[in-house]
Design an enzyme around this catalytic site. Sequence first.
Site, PDB file in Angstrom:
ATOM      1  N   ARG A   1      -8.670  69.677 -21.603  1.00  0.00           N
ATOM      2  CA  ARG A   1      -8.555  69.687 -23.056  1.00  0.00           C
ATOM      3  C   ARG A   1      -9.908  70.059 -23.701  1.00  0.00           C
ATOM      4  O   ARG A   1      -9.971  70.721 -24.735  1.00  0.00           O
ATOM      5  CB  ARG A   1      -8.107  68.297 -23.518  1.00  0.00           C
ATOM      6  CG  ARG A   1      -8.190  68.042 -25.013  1.00  0.00           C
ATOM      7  CD  ARG A   1      -7.108  68.756 -25.761  1.00  0.00           C
ATOM      8  NE  ARG A   1      -7.152  68.473 -27.195  1.00  0.00           N
ATOM      9  CZ  ARG A   1      -6.337  69.025 -28.065  1.00  0.00           C
ATOM     10  NH1 ARG A   1      -5.404  69.865 -27.678  1.00  0.00           N
ATOM     11  NH2 ARG A   1      -6.430  68.750 -29.349  1.00  0.00           N
TER      12      ARG A   1
ATOM     13  N   ASP B   1      -4.542  66.273 -19.969  1.00  0.00           N
ATOM     14  CA  ASP B   1      -3.563  65.248 -19.606  1.00  0.00           C
ATOM     15  C   ASP B   1      -2.219  65.473 -20.263  1.00  0.00           C
ATOM     16  O   ASP B   1      -2.139  65.971 -21.385  1.00  0.00           O
ATOM     17  CB  ASP B   1      -4.074  63.881 -20.087  1.00  0.00           C
ATOM     18  CG  ASP B   1      -5.223  63.398 -19.237  1.00  0.00           C
ATOM     19  OD1 ASP B   1      -5.106  63.498 -18.010  1.00  0.00           O
ATOM     20  OD2 ASP B   1      -6.219  62.936 -19.810  1.00  0.00           O
TER      21      ASP B   1
ATOM     22  N   ASP C   1      -7.873  55.071 -24.566  1.00  0.00           N
ATOM     23  CA  ASP C   1      -8.314  55.347 -23.192  1.00  0.00           C
ATOM     24  C   ASP C   1      -8.441  54.081 -22.336  1.00  0.00           C
ATOM     25  O   ASP C   1      -8.717  54.174 -21.141  1.00  0.00           O
ATOM     26  CB  ASP C   1      -9.668  56.092 -23.199  1.00  0.00           C
ATOM     27  CG  ASP C   1      -9.531  57.498 -23.766  1.00  0.00           C
ATOM     28  OD1 ASP C   1      -8.403  57.994 -23.879  1.00  0.00           O
ATOM     29  OD2 ASP C   1     -10.579  58.102 -24.100  1.00  0.00           O
TER      30      ASP C   1
HETATM   31  N1  EPU Z   1      -4.215  66.124 -33.312  1.00  0.00           N
HETATM   32  C1  EPU Z   1      -3.449  67.037 -34.008  1.00  0.00           C
HETATM   33  N2  EPU Z   1      -3.980  68.291 -34.240  1.00  0.00           N
HETATM   34  C2  EPU Z   1      -5.197  68.656 -33.809  1.00  0.00           C
HETATM   35  C3  EPU Z   1      -5.985  67.717 -33.102  1.00  0.00           C
HETATM   36  C4  EPU Z   1      -5.470  66.448 -32.861  1.00  0.00           C
HETATM   37  O1  EPU Z   1      -2.332  66.745 -34.409  1.00  0.00           O
HETATM   38  O2  EPU Z   1      -5.607  69.797 -34.069  1.00  0.00           O
HETATM   39  C5  EPU Z   1      -3.699  64.764 -33.076  1.00  0.00           C
HETATM   40  C6  EPU Z   1      -3.407  64.501 -31.605  1.00  0.00           C
HETATM   41  O3  EPU Z   1      -2.129  64.973 -31.239  1.00  0.00           O
HETATM   42  C7  EPU Z   1      -3.510  62.991 -31.526  1.00  0.00           C
HETATM   43  C8  EPU Z   1      -4.581  62.668 -32.566  1.00  0.00           C
HETATM   44  O4  EPU Z   1      -4.707  63.829 -33.390  1.00  0.00           O
HETATM   45  O5  EPU Z   1      -2.308  62.392 -31.934  1.00  0.00           O
HETATM   46  C9  EPU Z   1      -5.909  62.310 -32.043  1.00  0.00           C
HETATM   47  O6  EPU Z   1      -6.278  63.180 -31.004  1.00  0.00           O
HETATM   48  P1  EPU Z   1      -7.788  63.606 -30.790  1.00  0.00           P
HETATM   49  O7  EPU Z   1      -7.941  65.002 -31.299  1.00  0.00           O
HETATM   50  O8  EPU Z   1      -8.721  62.559 -31.291  1.00  0.00           O
HETATM   51  O9  EPU Z   1      -7.893  63.618 -29.229  1.00  0.00           O
HETATM   52  P2  EPU Z   1      -8.846  64.563 -28.473  1.00  0.00           P
HETATM   53  O10 EPU Z   1     -10.032  64.820 -29.307  1.00  0.00           O
HETATM   54  O11 EPU Z   1      -8.081  65.704 -27.924  1.00  0.00           O
HETATM   55  C10 EPU Z   1     -10.410  62.828 -27.316  1.00  0.00           C
HETATM   56  C11 EPU Z   1     -10.726  62.469 -25.901  1.00  0.00           C
HETATM   57  C12 EPU Z   1      -9.545  61.733 -25.284  1.00  0.00           C
HETATM   58  C13 EPU Z   1      -9.265  60.491 -26.136  1.00  0.00           C
HETATM   59  C14 EPU Z   1      -9.021  60.882 -27.599  1.00  0.00           C
HETATM   60  C15 EPU Z   1      -8.835  59.720 -28.521  1.00  0.00           C
HETATM   61  C16 EPU Z   1     -12.136  64.251 -25.167  1.00  0.00           C
HETATM   62  C17 EPU Z   1     -12.299  65.455 -24.310  1.00  0.00           C
HETATM   63  N3  EPU Z   1     -10.956  63.669 -25.137  1.00  0.00           N
HETATM   64  O12 EPU Z   1      -9.271  63.655 -27.239  1.00  0.00           O
HETATM   65  O13 EPU Z   1      -9.954  61.343 -23.993  1.00  0.00           O
HETATM   66  O14 EPU Z   1      -8.121  59.853 -25.635  1.00  0.00           O
HETATM   67  O15 EPU Z   1     -10.138  61.649 -28.071  1.00  0.00           O
HETATM   68  O16 EPU Z   1      -9.931  58.889 -28.456  1.00  0.00           O
HETATM   69  O17 EPU Z   1     -13.074  63.834 -25.829  1.00  0.00           O
HETATM   70  C18 EPU Z   1      -9.610  60.642 -21.797  1.00  0.00           C
HETATM   71  O18 EPU Z   1     -10.840  60.603 -21.670  1.00  0.00           O
HETATM   72  O19 EPU Z   1      -8.832  60.163 -20.930  1.00  0.00           O
HETATM   73  C19 EPU Z   1      -9.039  61.269 -22.976  1.00  0.00           C
HETATM   74  C20 EPU Z   1      -7.773  61.672 -23.031  1.00  0.00           C
END
Ligand code: EPU
Length: 455
Positions: free
Chosen positions: A129, A153, A343
């Site tokens: 991701r 994931d 997480d």
């Molecule tokens: N979302 C949208 N549109 C977007 C971006 C996000 O709808 O353009 C939604 C997602 O579907 C979700 C929510 O916003 O429902 C939050 O997602 P977020 O964008 O915060 O997740 P992420 O940035 O993709 C990071 C971590 C994840 C962690 C989440 C939440 C990284 C690489 N990944 O993901 O880490 O679970 O923030 O804290 O930094 C892990 O380490 O196991 C992991 C999955």
Amino acid sequence: MNKSRTTRNLSIAETGKSCYATATTTTLQTLKTKTTMPKTIIIRGQKELKGSITVMGAKNEALKAVAASILFPGPVTITNIPDIADIQCLFEILISMGAQIQYQNHTATIDASKLHTTTIPKNLAQKIRASVVLIGPLLARYQKAVLPPPGGDTIGKRPIDFFIHALEKMGASVTFTKEGYQCTTKQLRGAQIFIPQISVTATETMMMAATLAKGTTVIKNCAQEPEIEALAANLNEAGAQIEGAGTHTITIHGKKSLKALKKWNILPDRIEAGTFAILAAATRSTLTIKRCDPNHLQSLLYEFDHIGVPYTQTPSTLTIRKTSKQYRATSIKTHEYPGFPTDLQSQLSILLTQCQGMSTIHETIFEGRLHYLETLKKFGAKVILFDPHRAAITGPSTLKGTTVESPDIRAGIAFLIAGLIAKNNTTIKNIYQIQRGAEDIVNRLKNIGADIEER
Ligand code: EPU
């Protein structure tokens, strides 16, 4: 990865100066992960753990620091980078785009100042991701990027609409073709950006994009994770002007370029620290977790107070103390930082199987992050899954060893904790998912008394 790609990566490494020879090692290690690394973990459970375990650098800061290297006009050195599959994959992406990377003893020196392409390779983008965050620095520094739909994931839909909307506000044009998102700009310019739902990677991507944009960018409804503050602090050390990181509003005054940075040291991984704390509590062990910041784990410690898990802390250690008292059920609701982290949700659910009464879980961030609970029933856990976001666990249950597949990074490590408290043997397959986020986990757990091996 096919052979021709490997050869290409090797030749990139070999044509660099000799000090970059370890880029070859990085590539080979990644190959090893795919072909000869162990595929299965076998656990003989119900052993008490003891001693201390040291936390590695934070995966979710290290991935962004490696991506941020693209913003620099020359090499940048980053220390305390965990040696895990997700990092190796990001290294491989950058190497394939022309970066030179030396990685040894958790320290990487990355020179991404002369990339020969800004197209992120599809096969690698689909593995992590975090590949999405590359579009911010690529657009800021090279004015173009091609991003194939990022993978990672299977924990929910994970769209990138917030990224696209924000980049368009900053003057990028984005079209979707069969190669992925084609992003171009003459120059990114400062903008007012609103992120409709708090998103860690969207906050970080826009912060990096705005660092080299013309003018001032204000991002509202930002995520507040410590890794975001760390990213901003390190970029500021290099001459960026980012204000408000760690709050919901971040203001970035764009600069023409960044300066060299003395050293970027990655924070301890709060999710790994929390995982070990839960492991100690679930196995009823006294364990000291070293090189962590308990301040980053306040939501978990709040739950420990409810459950009855005794602990003591110093500024850089957390000790979980063994108790024979019955643990109490609790209710958790995942929330953006500083709330209870999604997480740690699957790991905590294993502890909930050992608590008296009915605990409830409300997963608010990802709609696919409770699927593993169906598999947890195979261990004998009493689980009711109400809908994709809500579940209940009734305990205490004596878990029984079984054979399971690791579905994602965090559920994989949760099954590992389940195996360590279960009677008899547990076999976990598809451990690549665990290796993505946890370095050398089997040997580190052996060192604290776990009866565990990989094959
Ligand atoms: N979302 C949208 N549109 C977007 C971006 C996000 O709808 O353009 C939604 C997602 O579907 C979700 C929510 O916003 O429902 C939050 O997602 P977020 O964008 O915060 O997740 P992420 O940035 O993709 C990071 C971590 C994840 C962690 C989440 C939440 C990284 C690489 N990944 O993901 O880490 O679970 O923030 O804290 O930094 C892990 O380490 O196991 C992991 C999955």
